[in-house]
Design a protein around this motif. Structure first.
Motif, PDB file in Angstrom:
ATOM      1  N   THR A 178      11.267  27.699   3.570  1.00  0.00           N
ATOM      2  CA  THR A 178       9.930  28.281   3.636  1.00  0.00           C
ATOM      3  C   THR A 178       8.892  27.172   3.738  1.00  0.00           C
ATOM      4  OG1 THR A 178       9.465  28.254   1.260  1.00  0.00           O
ATOM      5  CG2 THR A 178      10.718  30.139   2.108  1.00  0.00           C
ATOM      6  N   ASP A 179       7.635  27.570   3.970  1.00  0.00           N
ATOM      7  CA  ASP A 179       6.544  26.601   3.856  1.00  0.00           C
ATOM      8  C   ASP A 179       6.154  26.491   2.386  1.00  0.00           C
ATOM      9  OD1 ASP A 179       4.920  28.817   3.226  1.00  0.00           O
ATOM     10  OD2 ASP A 179       4.271  29.059   5.299  1.00  0.00           O
ATOM     11  N   ALA A 180       5.080  25.772   2.087  1.00  0.00           N
ATOM     12  CA  ALA A 180       4.696  25.511   0.696  1.00  0.00           C
ATOM     13  C   ALA A 180       3.666  26.488   0.163  1.00  0.00           C
ATOM     14  CB  ALA A 180       4.175  24.079   0.564  1.00  0.00           C
ATOM     15  N   VAL A 181       3.370  27.550   0.913  1.00  0.00           N
ATOM     16  CA  VAL A 181       2.410  28.538   0.447  1.00  0.00           C
ATOM     17  C   VAL A 181       3.069  29.424  -0.602  1.00  0.00           C
ATOM     18  CG1 VAL A 181       0.946  30.474   1.102  1.00  0.00           C
ATOM     19  CG2 VAL A 181       1.202  28.526   2.648  1.00  0.00           C
ATOM     20  N   GLY A 182       2.452  29.547  -1.767  1.00  0.00           N
ATOM     21  CA  GLY A 182       2.996  30.400  -2.808  1.00  0.00           C
ATOM     22  C   GLY A 182       3.734  29.635  -3.880  1.00  0.00           C
ATOM     23  N   ASP A 183       4.377  30.384  -4.763  1.00  0.00           N
ATOM     24  CA  ASP A 183       5.080  29.832  -5.918  1.00  0.00           C
ATOM     25  C   ASP A 183       6.421  29.208  -5.523  1.00  0.00           C
ATOM     26  OD1 ASP A 183       5.457  29.790  -8.992  1.00  0.00           O
ATOM     27  OD2 ASP A 183       7.266  30.802  -8.260  1.00  0.00           O
ATOM     28  N   ASP A 184       6.739  28.059  -6.129  1.00  0.00           N
ATOM     29  CA  ASP A 184       7.978  27.344  -5.790  1.00  0.00           C
ATOM     30  C   ASP A 184       9.216  28.212  -6.016  1.00  0.00           C
ATOM     31  OD1 ASP A 184       6.156  25.354  -5.490  1.00  0.00           O
ATOM     32  OD2 ASP A 184       7.099  23.917  -6.833  1.00  0.00           O
ATOM     33  N   GLU A 185       9.314  28.821  -7.182  1.00  0.00           N
ATOM     34  CA  GLU A 185      10.500  29.617  -7.504  1.00  0.00           C
ATOM     35  C   GLU A 185      10.602  30.851  -6.605  1.00  0.00           C
ATOM     36  OE1 GLU A 185      10.813  30.585 -11.605  1.00  0.00           O
ATOM     37  OE2 GLU A 185      10.777  28.482 -12.277  1.00  0.00           O
ATOM     38  N   ALA A 186       9.434  31.459  -6.336  1.00  0.00           N
ATOM     39  CA  ALA A 186       9.442  32.631  -5.458  1.00  0.00           C
ATOM     40  C   ALA A 186       9.886  32.245  -4.051  1.00  0.00           C
ATOM     41  CB  ALA A 186       8.056  33.266  -5.421  1.00  0.00           C
ATOM     42  N   ASN A 187       9.458  31.081  -3.569  1.00  0.00           N
ATOM     43  CA  ASN A 187       9.859  30.622  -2.242  1.00  0.00           C
ATOM     44  C   ASN A 187      11.350  30.319  -2.183  1.00  0.00           C
ATOM     45  OD1 ASN A 187       7.365  30.851  -1.009  1.00  0.00           O
ATOM     46  ND2 ASN A 187       6.737  28.762  -1.501  1.00  0.00           N
ATOM     47  N   LEU A 188      11.886  29.762  -3.265  1.00  0.00           N
ATOM     48  CA  LEU A 188      13.324  29.480  -3.301  1.00  0.00           C
ATOM     49  C   LEU A 188      14.116  30.777  -3.219  1.00  0.00           C
ATOM     50  CD1 LEU A 188      15.715  27.563  -3.683  1.00  0.00           C
ATOM     51  CD2 LEU A 188      15.369  27.760  -6.171  1.00  0.00           C
ATOM     52  N   ASP A 238       9.179  39.394   8.263  1.00  0.00           N
ATOM     53  CA  ASP A 238       7.921  39.951   7.788  1.00  0.00           C
ATOM     54  C   ASP A 238       7.364  39.050   6.694  1.00  0.00           C
ATOM     55  OD1 ASP A 238       8.168  42.059   9.521  1.00  0.00           O
ATOM     56  OD2 ASP A 238       8.880  43.487   8.012  1.00  0.00           O
ATOM     57  N   THR A 239       6.052  38.975   6.603  1.00  0.00           N
ATOM     58  CA  THR A 239       5.406  38.102   5.640  1.00  0.00           C
ATOM     59  C   THR A 239       5.873  38.395   4.213  1.00  0.00           C
ATOM     60  OG1 THR A 239       3.448  37.967   7.042  1.00  0.00           O
ATOM     61  CG2 THR A 239       3.189  37.301   4.750  1.00  0.00           C
ATOM     62  N   GLY A 240       6.344  37.336   3.517  1.00  0.00           N
ATOM     63  CA  GLY A 240       6.779  37.479   2.139  1.00  0.00           C
ATOM     64  C   GLY A 240       8.002  38.344   1.963  1.00  0.00           C
TER      65      GLY A 240
END
Length: 446
Positions: A380-390, A345-347
């Motif tokens: 993940t892809d690069a959409v959004g915040d770096d730390e949140a994606n990690l 699911d997204t996010g």
């Protein structure tokens, strides 16, 4: 009773004027029954007519609000703050996702290289997606209660994607669809989804809008019914029929209404397999011609007595991949298997049920080779915040580990997890296809 007798005499006299004779008592009673039935029918038609006018008025208002970015009214008469399409009884969808177990027989595994992707994010509401072609008014909308943006099909319309690249002899195609019908007693329009090889003309040529055949093609046509649907598969080599599956009544079609359903297609030379929500509709060894290579996905919606506002046929989240991944070979012999087929699911770290085919394939390899330990890494892809994606990539890897343990009985001590976020892209994050390729899960042999 006196008044009733007088009415009977008047009716009988009237009939006598029209028919030139006085009816018998039995004939008079028959005539009275027919007049009563006709009156009831007229009253019913009037009620239906007035109801339809009210519904149409509400639908028109909601559609106008959606396409102009306005607000619609809720049941209490207050403004509805949902952006996008929210039509009572038609476009308000109750999205209930099935569990992974519901896809227990699903054996679809996507190709290993994403060729084309479209989720319509960033596309203008009320417009056809950039680069696409159509002969009608199919446009992008948003749906109340369902994330993302969707292509809404207009009746009597063919729509071609923006893709121009060849799929190759081995390929997979995936997309989501939402079907919503306001059944009023008439048959809704049938719809088609299919692939074609454009041959000497462009994959987005106007010629293909009037006749989506090309050098070769196939389509699945669904004719919705209130409690089921008729489904047919046909393929062509130019204008000669190559394969035909007679129409079959499929009870599962009614389960597609009012929610997001996932369609998956796999071509392997001549072999064609098609699934909807984990159910395999077709597995045809010689379903498609060898000649030519597909390079276009198209959608088509027929015509009906209904207004467009009463018919909701939507498509989104398209992904076309080439190649047929060999899970066992890549993991056991090459030491790494990477897949875009585990979907979330997204996010979120919630694994979508259509991921079951890939998870089952991986679990089969791990079960067969009990000595293998793997590290599961989320990307993940690069959409959004770096730390949140990690952090999200780590949670997604952990979710995959949990499902392999709980659903497929893989010993958790054989599974390590980690996440890289957006740090290790394998494709261009500026394109939809690149972002789809970067949203992946890797299994690395330890």
């Amino acid at each position: 009773m006196k008044h009733l007798s007088v009415r009977k005499v008047v009716i009988a006299a009237t009939v006598a004027v029209f028919f030139g004779t006085v009816p018998t008592a039995a004939q008079a009673q028959s005539i009275l029954r027919r007049i009563k039935d006709r009156a009831a029918e007229a009253a019913t038609q009037k009620v239906l007519s007035e109801t339809e006018k009210a519904v149409s008025k509400g639908v028109d208002k909601a559609i106008e609000s959606a396409t102009e970015g306005g607000k619609t009214e809720g049941p209490d008469g207050q403004p509805n703050t949902n952006d996008g399409l929210a039509v009572s009884g038609i476009d308000t969808i109750n999205n209930q996702k099935p569990s992974i177990q519901a896809f227990s027989k699903y054996d679809f595994v996507p190709g290993d290289s994403v060729l084309y992707a479209a989720d319509f994010s960033g596309e203008a509401i009320g417009e056809l997606p950039a680069g696409w072609n159509s002969n009608g008014s199919s446009v992008i909308v948003s749906l109340s209660g369902i994330p993302g943006q969707w292509l809404r099909m207009a009746q009597r319309t063919v729509v071609l994607t923006a893709n121009e690249k060849s799929f190759g002899p081995d390929f997979t195609v995936e997309f989501d669809m939402v079907l919503q019908y306001d059944f009023k007693g008439w048959l809704p329009p049938s719809f088609q989804f299919g692939l074609l090889a454009s041959g000497s003309v462009s994959a987005t040529s106007n010629k293909l809008l009037s006749d989506p055949k090309g050098d070769k093609s196939f389509y699945v046509e669904v004719s919705p019914l209130a409690d089921a649907g008729n489904v047919v598969l046909e393929s062509y080599e130019q204008y000669s029929r190559y394969f035909n599956s007679p129409p079959t009544r499929n009870q599962s079609v009614r389960q597609w209404y009012g929610k997001v359903s996932h369609v998956a297609i796999q071509g392997q030379k001549e072999r064609l397999r098609i699934w909807v929500d984990g159910e395999k509709l077709y597995d045809v060894p010689k379903g498609i011609s060898k000649a030519g290579e597909f390079n276009q996905l198209y959608f088509q919606l027929g015509s009906s007595p209904y207004n467009d506002e009463q018919i909701g046929v939507y498509f989104s989240n398209i992904k076309i991949s080439k190649g047929l991944p060999d899970t066992r070979h890549k993991l056991v012999e090459e030491g790494k298997f990477s897949t875009t087929g585990i979907l979330f699911d997204t996010g979120s770290a919630t694994v979508k049920p259509e991921s079951a085919g890939v998870l089952k394939a991986i679990s089969a390899v791990l079960t067969q080779h009990a000595d293998i330990r793997v590290r599961i890494i989320g990307h993940t892809d690069a959409v959004g915040d770096d730390e949140a994606n990690l952090e999200l990539s780590e949670r997604r890897a952990a979710a995959v580990r949990e499902i392999l343990q709980a659903e497929y009985q893989i010993d958790g001590s054989r599974l390590e997890t980690g996440g890289k976020g957006e740090a290790e892209p394998v494709a261009d994050n500026q394109t939809a296809a690149g972002r789809a390729q970067n949203r992946r899960v890797e299994f690395i042999k330890l």
